[in-house]
Design a protein around this motif. Sequence first.
Motif, PDB file in Angstrom:
ATOM      1  N   PRO A 121     -11.641  32.303  12.448  1.00  0.00           N
ATOM      2  CA  PRO A 121     -12.085  30.910  12.404  1.00  0.00           C
ATOM      3  C   PRO A 121     -13.616  30.790  12.342  1.00  0.00           C
ATOM      4  CG  PRO A 121     -10.389  31.192  14.059  1.00  0.00           C
ATOM      5  CD  PRO A 121     -10.722  32.563  13.551  1.00  0.00           C
ATOM      6  N   GLU A 122     -14.318  31.729  13.001  1.00  0.00           N
ATOM      7  CA  GLU A 122     -15.785  31.683  12.971  1.00  0.00           C
ATOM      8  C   GLU A 122     -16.308  31.804  11.536  1.00  0.00           C
ATOM      9  OE1 GLU A 122     -14.051  33.478  15.122  1.00  0.00           O
ATOM     10  OE2 GLU A 122     -14.752  32.933  17.126  1.00  0.00           O
ATOM     11  N   ILE A 140     -20.879  18.652  22.713  1.00  0.00           N
ATOM     12  CA  ILE A 140     -20.900  20.108  22.890  1.00  0.00           C
ATOM     13  C   ILE A 140     -21.766  20.763  21.818  1.00  0.00           C
ATOM     14  CG2 ILE A 140     -19.481  22.206  22.747  1.00  0.00           C
ATOM     15  CD1 ILE A 140     -17.304  20.724  24.213  1.00  0.00           C
ATOM     16  N   CYS A 167      -3.338  28.072  20.831  1.00  0.00           N
ATOM     17  CA  CYS A 167      -4.189  27.866  22.005  1.00  0.00           C
ATOM     18  C   CYS A 167      -5.670  27.840  21.611  1.00  0.00           C
ATOM     19  CB  CYS A 167      -3.934  28.939  23.061  1.00  0.00           C
ATOM     20  SG  CYS A 167      -4.066  30.613  22.435  1.00  0.00           S
ATOM     21  N   SER A 168      -5.994  28.249  20.371  1.00  0.00           N
ATOM     22  CA  SER A 168      -7.380  28.188  19.909  1.00  0.00           C
ATOM     23  C   SER A 168      -7.687  26.909  19.133  1.00  0.00           C
ATOM     24  CB  SER A 168      -7.700  29.386  19.008  1.00  0.00           C
ATOM     25  OG  SER A 168      -7.797  30.563  19.758  1.00  0.00           O
ATOM     26  N   LYS A 204      -6.411  17.059  24.157  1.00  0.00           N
ATOM     27  CA  LYS A 204      -7.675  17.353  24.843  1.00  0.00           C
ATOM     28  C   LYS A 204      -8.889  16.915  24.035  1.00  0.00           C
ATOM     29  CE  LYS A 204      -5.981  21.406  27.297  1.00  0.00           C
ATOM     30  NZ  LYS A 204      -5.822  22.851  27.073  1.00  0.00           N
ATOM     31  N   VAL A 246      -8.237  23.888  20.080  1.00  0.00           N
ATOM     32  CA  VAL A 246      -9.291  23.047  20.647  1.00  0.00           C
ATOM     33  C   VAL A 246     -10.697  23.583  20.335  1.00  0.00           C
ATOM     34  CG1 VAL A 246     -10.297  22.257  22.818  1.00  0.00           C
ATOM     35  CG2 VAL A 246      -7.872  21.925  22.384  1.00  0.00           C
ATOM     36  N   PRO A 247     -11.000  24.859  20.679  1.00  0.00           N
ATOM     37  CA  PRO A 247     -12.320  25.370  20.301  1.00  0.00           C
ATOM     38  C   PRO A 247     -12.561  25.333  18.796  1.00  0.00           C
ATOM     39  CG  PRO A 247     -10.983  27.106  21.335  1.00  0.00           C
ATOM     40  CD  PRO A 247     -10.250  25.822  21.501  1.00  0.00           C
ATOM     41  N   LEU A 248     -11.524  25.563  18.018  1.00  0.00           N
ATOM     42  CA  LEU A 248     -11.686  25.526  16.568  1.00  0.00           C
ATOM     43  C   LEU A 248     -12.078  24.122  16.109  1.00  0.00           C
ATOM     44  CD1 LEU A 248      -9.574  27.316  14.040  1.00  0.00           C
ATOM     45  CD2 LEU A 248      -9.856  24.889  13.715  1.00  0.00           C
ATOM     46  N   ILE A 298     -13.506  21.687  17.855  1.00  0.00           N
ATOM     47  CA  ILE A 298     -14.867  21.353  18.284  1.00  0.00           C
ATOM     48  C   ILE A 298     -15.895  22.106  17.443  1.00  0.00           C
ATOM     49  CG2 ILE A 298     -16.482  21.391  20.230  1.00  0.00           C
ATOM     50  CD1 ILE A 298     -14.052  21.187  22.092  1.00  0.00           C
ATOM     51  N   GLY A 299     -15.604  23.389  17.209  1.00  0.00           N
ATOM     52  CA  GLY A 299     -16.547  24.209  16.437  1.00  0.00           C
ATOM     53  C   GLY A 299     -16.761  23.687  15.025  1.00  0.00           C
ATOM     54  N   PHE A 300     -15.688  23.226  14.407  1.00  0.00           N
ATOM     55  CA  PHE A 300     -15.815  22.683  13.049  1.00  0.00           C
ATOM     56  C   PHE A 300     -16.681  21.424  13.054  1.00  0.00           C
ATOM     57  CE2 PHE A 300     -12.312  24.411  10.082  1.00  0.00           C
ATOM     58  CZ  PHE A 300     -12.502  25.688  10.556  1.00  0.00           C
TER      59      PHE A 300
END
Lengths: 321, 78
Positions: free
Chosen positions: A59-60, A170, A90-91, A291, A93-95, A97-99
């Motif tokens: 994803p990064e 964030i 489970c990833s 979330k 959410v961070p994905l 936000i990161g996008f």
Amino acid sequence: MFQIFTQLADFVTFDVLSLTAGSRLGESVHFFIEDVTKIFTLLIVIIYAIGFFRAMLSPERVRKIVGGRSRFISYPLAVGLGAVTPFCSCSSVPLFIGFLEAGIPLGVTMAFLIASPMINEVAVVILAAAVGWKVALLYVAAGLVVGIVGGLLIEVLKLERWVEDYVWKIRMGETVLQKVNTTLKDRLAYAQAQVKEIVGRIWVYVLIGIGVGAVLHGYVPQSFFVEYASADNLFAVPMAVIMGVPLYSNATGVIPIVEALMAKGVPLGTVLALMMSVAAISLPEMIILRKVLKVPLIATFTAILFFSFVAVGYLFNALLT
Amino acid sequence: MKNFKVLGSGCKNCINTVALIEKTAAELNVDVTVEKVTDIADIMGYGVMSTPGVVLDEHVVHAGGMPTHDMVAAWIKG
């Protein structure tokens, strides 16, 4: 090429277990044995091969590739990369936000999240092995289009206000892209770890899917599906999509059910609409996304997917019958 | 003493990763500290999007899945 699995199932069902060909139990057991051996063999071989060539995207990296591009490029890129980037729900959410943090529009991000669970290269190969390349390609094409249309609708409706406020605050640290070790030993170890990780995550869904497929195959008469799930019955497609919502599975897990339904003569559009619904809309995924998304956005997102899948079902049923 | 942080919102793989680091350190007879970081803003602060991620003495050494036993052993010894 897949004859060997049929022969193996013939041997175990009719010779070892002495079940009668054509009997309900015999047909179910045959379906179960053939699909368990075929699907798990394919799963392991495909994941191993992809892992070995390090074709898996993180994803990064996707965030770097999609960020800062015009919409004409970023939408097709997002759904295309969504299809080939494995990530555990489970990833999400961070994905997400990161996008957004990278300036990727909400619509593009949602397009990625729609396409990702629906299409993946492993499921597509197994779908092709089960019901043919034509169906697999139609499924991929429909999934990519639904992802783009869904994302664009969310963008047009300007739903950014329904993203939780803290998300916008964030700030992400510098992403460190993993260094790839390319020695043969590392590649083999990585491929093996990928097989363990992915098969470990989805085997239950696949096994349950095969079980349901086997029962449908052996015990539910064709006349049942002719009566309730033919293309003439306009309710069949929406019902298939609704039934898919509470069913939570991985795309690969639905394939045995798709196989059994198609063999019973259920029209292709109805079957693909069900598969998309099971893979893409699920309660656990919604709870995770809660979330970062407010309830109205989740409801809109679900509604968009629902109507898209129904449209796909009707369209294929109309075009292919 | 080496300080590990495992980034992740409490999924199964994150818990397993913590256990793996503790177990490997015990095998090698090395004292380490292992902290769980579950706050999403903190996780993102390390630049990690795919969990679990592993931070060793404030450097991200791994992201996106369980590390292998060999990798963990190398971090502890290295």
